[in-house]
Enzyme design. Sequence first.
Site, PDB file in Angstrom:
ATOM      1  N   ASP A 299      33.115  35.211  40.708  1.00  0.00           N
ATOM      2  CA  ASP A 299      33.428  36.626  40.573  1.00  0.00           C
ATOM      3  C   ASP A 299      34.086  36.876  39.219  1.00  0.00           C
ATOM      4  O   ASP A 299      35.301  36.756  39.076  1.00  0.00           O
ATOM      5  CB  ASP A 299      34.346  37.066  41.723  1.00  0.00           C
ATOM      6  CG  ASP A 299      34.722  38.540  41.628  1.00  0.00           C
ATOM      7  OD1 ASP A 299      34.340  39.199  40.641  1.00  0.00           O
ATOM      8  OD2 ASP A 299      35.412  39.030  42.541  1.00  0.00           O
TER       9      ASP A 299
ATOM     10  N   GLY B 106      31.962  43.630  51.849  1.00  0.00           N
ATOM     11  CA  GLY B 106      32.674  44.639  52.634  1.00  0.00           C
ATOM     12  C   GLY B 106      31.866  45.137  53.819  1.00  0.00           C
ATOM     13  O   GLY B 106      31.861  46.325  54.146  1.00  0.00           O
ATOM     14  N   GLY B 107      31.172  44.215  54.513  1.00  0.00           N
ATOM     15  CA  GLY B 107      30.287  44.584  55.622  1.00  0.00           C
ATOM     16  C   GLY B 107      30.996  45.197  56.827  1.00  0.00           C
ATOM     17  O   GLY B 107      30.367  45.872  57.636  1.00  0.00           O
TER      18      GLY B 107
ATOM     19  N   ASP C 270      33.539  32.172  48.327  1.00  0.00           N
ATOM     20  CA  ASP C 270      33.555  33.630  48.243  1.00  0.00           C
ATOM     21  C   ASP C 270      34.534  34.081  47.141  1.00  0.00           C
ATOM     22  O   ASP C 270      35.696  33.649  47.138  1.00  0.00           O
ATOM     23  CB  ASP C 270      33.999  34.172  49.619  1.00  0.00           C
ATOM     24  CG  ASP C 270      33.823  35.665  49.746  1.00  0.00           C
ATOM     25  OD1 ASP C 270      32.958  36.238  49.065  1.00  0.00           O
ATOM     26  OD2 ASP C 270      34.561  36.270  50.555  1.00  0.00           O
TER      27      ASP C 270
ATOM     28  N   GLY D 124      37.717  45.130  53.830  1.00  0.00           N
ATOM     29  CA  GLY D 124      38.660  45.606  54.859  1.00  0.00           C
ATOM     30  C   GLY D 124      38.157  46.891  55.492  1.00  0.00           C
ATOM     31  O   GLY D 124      36.995  47.269  55.334  1.00  0.00           O
TER      32      GLY D 124
ATOM     33  N   ASN E 137      33.904  39.800  57.068  1.00  0.00           N
ATOM     34  CA  ASN E 137      35.115  38.998  57.234  1.00  0.00           C
ATOM     35  C   ASN E 137      36.088  39.695  58.197  1.00  0.00           C
ATOM     36  O   ASN E 137      36.349  39.229  59.297  1.00  0.00           O
ATOM     37  CB  ASN E 137      35.764  38.768  55.852  1.00  0.00           C
ATOM     38  CG  ASN E 137      36.994  37.887  55.924  1.00  0.00           C
ATOM     39  OD1 ASN E 137      37.230  37.228  56.933  1.00  0.00           O
ATOM     40  ND2 ASN E 137      37.784  37.863  54.877  1.00  0.00           N
TER      41      ASN E 137
HETATM   42  P1  13P Z   1      35.006  42.673  54.931  1.00  0.00           P
HETATM   43  O1  13P Z   1      36.279  41.917  55.158  1.00  0.00           O
HETATM   44  O2  13P Z   1      35.245  44.104  54.638  1.00  0.00           O
HETATM   45  O3  13P Z   1      34.038  42.464  56.043  1.00  0.00           O
HETATM   46  O4  13P Z   1      34.348  42.077  53.605  1.00  0.00           O
HETATM   47  C1  13P Z   1      33.933  40.738  53.565  1.00  0.00           C
HETATM   48  C2  13P Z   1      33.492  40.336  52.219  1.00  0.00           C
HETATM   49  O5  13P Z   1      32.921  41.096  51.466  1.00  0.00           O
HETATM   50  C3  13P Z   1      33.725  38.941  51.799  1.00  0.00           C
HETATM   51  O6  13P Z   1      33.432  38.742  50.467  1.00  0.00           O
END
Ligand code: 13P
Length: 287
Positions: free
Chosen positions: A105, A208-209, A84, A178, A231
């Site tokens: 990235d 950023g789910g 990631d 986050g 995450n």
């Molecule tokens: P979150 O921590 O906001 O769920 O984002 C996870 C993410 O995009 C990992 O690359």
Amino acid sequence: MLVSAKEMLNKAREGKYAVGQFNINNLEWTKAILLTAQELNSPVILGVSEGAGKYMTGYDTVVGMVEGMIKGLNITVPVALHLDHGSFEGAKACINAGFSSIMFDGSHYPIEENIEKTKALVNACDVLGISIEAEVGSIGGEEDGVVGAGECADPDECKAIADLGVTMLAAGIGNIHGKYPENWAGLSFETLEAVKNKVGDMPLVLHGGTGIPEDMIKKAISLGVAKINVNTECQLAFAAATREYVEAGKDQQGKGFDPRKLLAPGFEAIKATVKEKMELFGSVGKA
Ligand code: 13P
């Protein structure tokens, strides 16, 4: 056996659902995610940030743990092990260690440099059958020291990167790693549509789910998002369940201090979070 994310994501894009990428931090995380995927017959992507890779003592340990667990738990659903937000060096290290998928990235480089570096990695991944995710327009917030401004990607730049032959593309559409601030403007579906129009069938990735409202998730999937990264939400669920256990004094009752007991509520909380997300993303039964 680990698989590239290519086939599962192309199937998701065609079937109008998304595969979840859940980031791992340790054995409990990995076991909870793999077992939930198997129980729900869902494909899954295990995300490893460079910081988490270091925490787990290196990419070799991660590959060994995940491959061992797939065997030991009889996991038969497709599992991709994915770097990631990798740096160029990190991506090379994960390719060598046996990851089945990487993200490079390069969003913080000038676009020419992003293109050049992504291209080199696309060629390497092609030869090895590894899937590769690239990023245009940085994702907002901070994740493991990778800080982004939350830009909306330029659709022409997205096309330039997609044309290199990447497997999937993360385009910034106002999403943030986050928790989302109260005054967050929401996802820019305008940007997502413009990107989709330029890149065609390429599976798109929504980072950023954590904390994105359900209706926005569904709309994003309808507009070509086939992979959604989660995450922080697992971390919050794990922390809340562990706190509850300790605050109830359960670690002081009997053998409640045994790590296998102490970490069990957090483990179950991760399972519940992953289940909820897989149901929302529509990947249940799609293995
Ligand atoms: P979150 O921590 O906001 O769920 O984002 C996870 C993410 O995009 C990992 O690359």
